[in-house]
Write a protein that holds these residues in place. Structure first.
Motif, mmCIF file in Angstrom:
data_model
loop_
_atom_site.group_PDB
_atom_site.id
_atom_site.type_symbol
_atom_site.label_atom_id
_atom_site.label_comp_id
_atom_site.label_asym_id
_atom_site.label_seq_id
_atom_site.Cartn_x
_atom_site.Cartn_y
_atom_site.Cartn_z
ATOM 1 N N PHE A 239 0.833 -1.209 0.000
ATOM 2 C CA PHE A 239 0.000 0.000 0.000
ATOM 3 C C PHE A 239 0.868 1.260 0.000
ATOM 4 O O PHE A 239 0.519 2.274 0.588
ATOM 5 C CB PHE A 239 -0.943 -0.008 1.196
ATOM 6 N N GLU A 240 2.008 1.195 -0.640
ATOM 7 C CA GLU A 240 2.854 2.366 -0.788
ATOM 8 C C GLU A 240 2.220 3.296 -1.840
ATOM 9 O O GLU A 240 1.534 2.841 -2.757
ATOM 10 C CB GLU A 240 4.257 1.966 -1.227
ATOM 11 N N GLY A 241 2.459 4.594 -1.693
ATOM 12 C CA GLY A 241 2.026 5.535 -2.728
ATOM 13 C C GLY A 241 0.684 6.197 -2.500
ATOM 14 O O GLY A 241 0.151 6.843 -3.407
ATOM 15 N N ILE A 242 0.108 6.091 -1.291
ATOM 16 C CA ILE A 242 -1.154 6.773 -0.984
ATOM 17 C C ILE A 242 -0.826 8.152 -0.411
ATOM 18 O O ILE A 242 -0.131 8.272 0.598
ATOM 19 C CB ILE A 242 -1.995 5.981 0.024
ATOM 20 N N SER A 243 -1.323 9.213 -1.053
ATOM 21 C CA SER A 243 -1.017 10.571 -0.606
ATOM 22 C C SER A 243 -1.706 10.893 0.719
ATOM 23 O O SER A 243 -2.830 10.448 0.988
ATOM 24 C CB SER A 243 -1.464 11.584 -1.661
ATOM 25 N N SER A 244 -1.037 11.692 1.534
ATOM 26 C CA SER A 244 -1.663 12.162 2.773
ATOM 27 C C SER A 244 -2.906 12.995 2.461
ATOM 28 O O SER A 244 -3.850 13.040 3.260
ATOM 29 C CB SER A 244 -0.673 12.993 3.589
ATOM 30 N N TYR A 245 -2.932 13.646 1.298
ATOM 31 C CA TYR A 245 -4.121 14.410 0.913
ATOM 32 C C TYR A 245 -5.260 13.479 0.511
ATOM 33 O O TYR A 245 -6.440 13.819 0.679
ATOM 34 C CB TYR A 245 -3.796 15.382 -0.216
ATOM 35 N N THR A 246 -4.940 12.302 -0.009
ATOM 36 C CA THR A 246 -5.968 11.289 -0.246
ATOM 37 C C THR A 246 -6.570 10.832 1.076
ATOM 38 O O THR A 246 -7.779 10.589 1.180
ATOM 39 C CB THR A 246 -5.370 10.088 -1.003
ATOM 40 N N VAL A 247 -5.724 10.722 2.095
ATOM 41 C CA VAL A 247 -6.211 10.378 3.433
ATOM 42 C C VAL A 247 -7.142 11.476 3.940
ATOM 43 O O VAL A 247 -8.213 11.200 4.507
ATOM 44 C CB VAL A 247 -5.033 10.154 4.400
ATOM 45 N N LEU A 248 -6.759 12.730 3.726
ATOM 46 C CA LEU A 248 -7.628 13.841 4.114
ATOM 47 C C LEU A 248 -8.950 13.790 3.358
ATOM 48 O O LEU A 248 -10.021 14.007 3.945
ATOM 49 C CB LEU A 248 -6.927 15.173 3.851
#
Length: 434
Positions: A239-248
């Motif tokens: 699960f590498e490559g998920i942006s922190s902004y995607t989390v937001l």
């Protein structure tokens, strides 16, 4: 008589400095140095603060006229959790709290520099939960987050998503947010009711915390402080490559889910310091999904900004990368915004119409940086904030109507006092301006 701590006593000394006097400090070698008082008096600051509510551009110009405000950090600014009030330093709770209850934050093992060994899970009024961010086959990647407990989903009308600062201490920031929420309820004109607010704080840990054991094997983590510019996850495996902004984005959607919260009308994304840098960039880069009118952004004392053109107020001759992302719109963007950044005009048009409020402590004249791209924006945080307001005016031929700002009186780089000062309370908790 209250016995002052050593830190409080030092803060009083620095308040004296802030009121225009010079303080002499001896170094270990016994040579004398004079710390330059770059703060204006609290009386002068109050007049600037009042002006900033109606005319933040004029207030920004007045801030930049403060004597020595353009000097680099000389550590003559007030400490972390004390606020001066007519020469009295109040520890922890702000002097204008009107008797609101103050709760202390939880502690945990480890540090932000070496990595945390655990996540606090016993907090008064808050729960540590996990939310699935991504799935692959029968595997999931989860994001830990703190949320206020004992929610009445039918009563919730507003959500605040607060990011941590450099210390990645989400448990502390959701607790400080709750303290500010109680202060807001003491001001009847703000019409802030108890039990109507959903509070969330995502955990944005890095590889140090992962190695130290604070995270479960399927929980996300980032590299260093890359989360504040939309950097991507380094794990869990697969699960590498998920942006922190995607989390937001995930947590914004969570809050706006009408099945979960049928009466929720508005979401405010909040950050102070490094968290503010994240919120500022997110407010610019967030992809439109039809909810822009229901989302606001509060940016408190950021250390830098993502500038909208190549113009700066300081020399750029010795900094070839000053306009590269994350400080400008050139260079290599984070994965989250790569496609968005190709159309600058659309990006700026969208940003202009988003509702963003900037709060700057007028005693926050620290924040000297070793990043040359940061220093081209100003020598310290308060000057960078004032220059940013002027930058918005130059880019948009005037301050956009949906962008507002205030300069807070006699507050330095202090997370809780910034969250709890009146203009922040009004923007974050009151629905009057939505």
């Amino acid at each position: 008589m209250v016995k002052l701590s050593v830190v409080a006593a030092m803060a009083i000394l620095l308040v004296t400095c802030a009121q225009g006097k010079q303080v002499r400090a001896r170094t270990e070698s016994s040579s004398e140095h004079v710390l330059i008082a770059r703060q204006a008096s609290c009386k002068t600051q109050r007049s600037i603060a009042k002006l900033s509510v109606s005319n933040p551009v004029a207030a920004a110009n007045r801030v930049l006229e403060i004597k020595n405000v353009m000097d680099a950090d000389a550590n003559s600014w007030i400490g972390q959790n004390e606020v001066p009030d007519d020469n009295v330093v109040t520890e922890f709770q702000v002097p204008w709290s009107r008797g609101a209850k103050f709760e202390f934050s939880a502690n945990t093992l480890g540090t932000y520099g070496t990595g945390y060994l655990s996540l606090p899970w016993i907090l008064d009024g808050y729960s540590l939960n996990r939310s699935v961010i991504a799935t692959k086959g029968n595997k999931t990647a989860k994001a830990p987050f703190y949320v206020n407990s004992n929610l009445n989903h039918e009563k919730i009308k507003r959500a605040v998503i607060i990011l941590p600062g450099q210390w990645r201490d989400s448990w502390n920031f959701i607790n400080l947010l709750g303290n500010a929420y109680r202060v807001a309820q003491k001001y009847p004109e703000l019409d802030v009711e108890p039990d109507e607010l959903l509070m969330l704080s995502p955990v944005l840990f890095n590889q140090k915390d992962h190695a130290a054991g604070a995270l479960k094997s399927n929980e996300i983590y980032f590299k260093d402080s890359g989360w504040f510019v939309g950097g991507t996850t380094r794990g869990p495996s697969g699960f590498e490559g998920i942006s922190s902004y995607t989390v937001l984005d995930h947590f914004v959607r969570f809050a706006l889910n009408s099945t979960q919260f049928p009466n929720l009308n508005h979401v405010v994304v909040v950050g102070h310091s490094m968290g503010a840098q994240a919120v500022m960039r997110y407010s610019l880069l967030r992809k439109s999904d039809g909810n822009d009118s229901r989302i606001s952004y509060w940016v408190g004392n950021p250390g830098s900004f993502l500038y909208l053109n190549d113009q700066r107020n300081a020399t750029t001759s010795n900094c070839s990368s000053y306009n590269d992302f994350p400080y400008g719109l050139e260079g290599k963007f984070t994965k989250y915004a790569r496609s968005e950044a190709k159309d600058t005009s659309s990006l700026l048009r969208r940003f202009k119409n988003r509702r963003v409020h900037y709060s700057f402590g007028m005693d926050d004249n620290g924040g000297q940086s070793d990043q040359c791209a940061v220093t081209t924006q100003g020598p310290n945080r308060v000057s960078r904030g004032a220059f940013w307001i002027k930058h918005l005016v130059s880019v948009f031929d005037g301050l956009p109507q949906s962008h507002t700002a205030d300069f807070a009186t006699c507050i330095s780089h202090q997370d809780y006092p910034m969250l709890a000062h009146y203009q922040a309370l009004k923007f974050i908790f009151s629905s009057q301006l939505d």
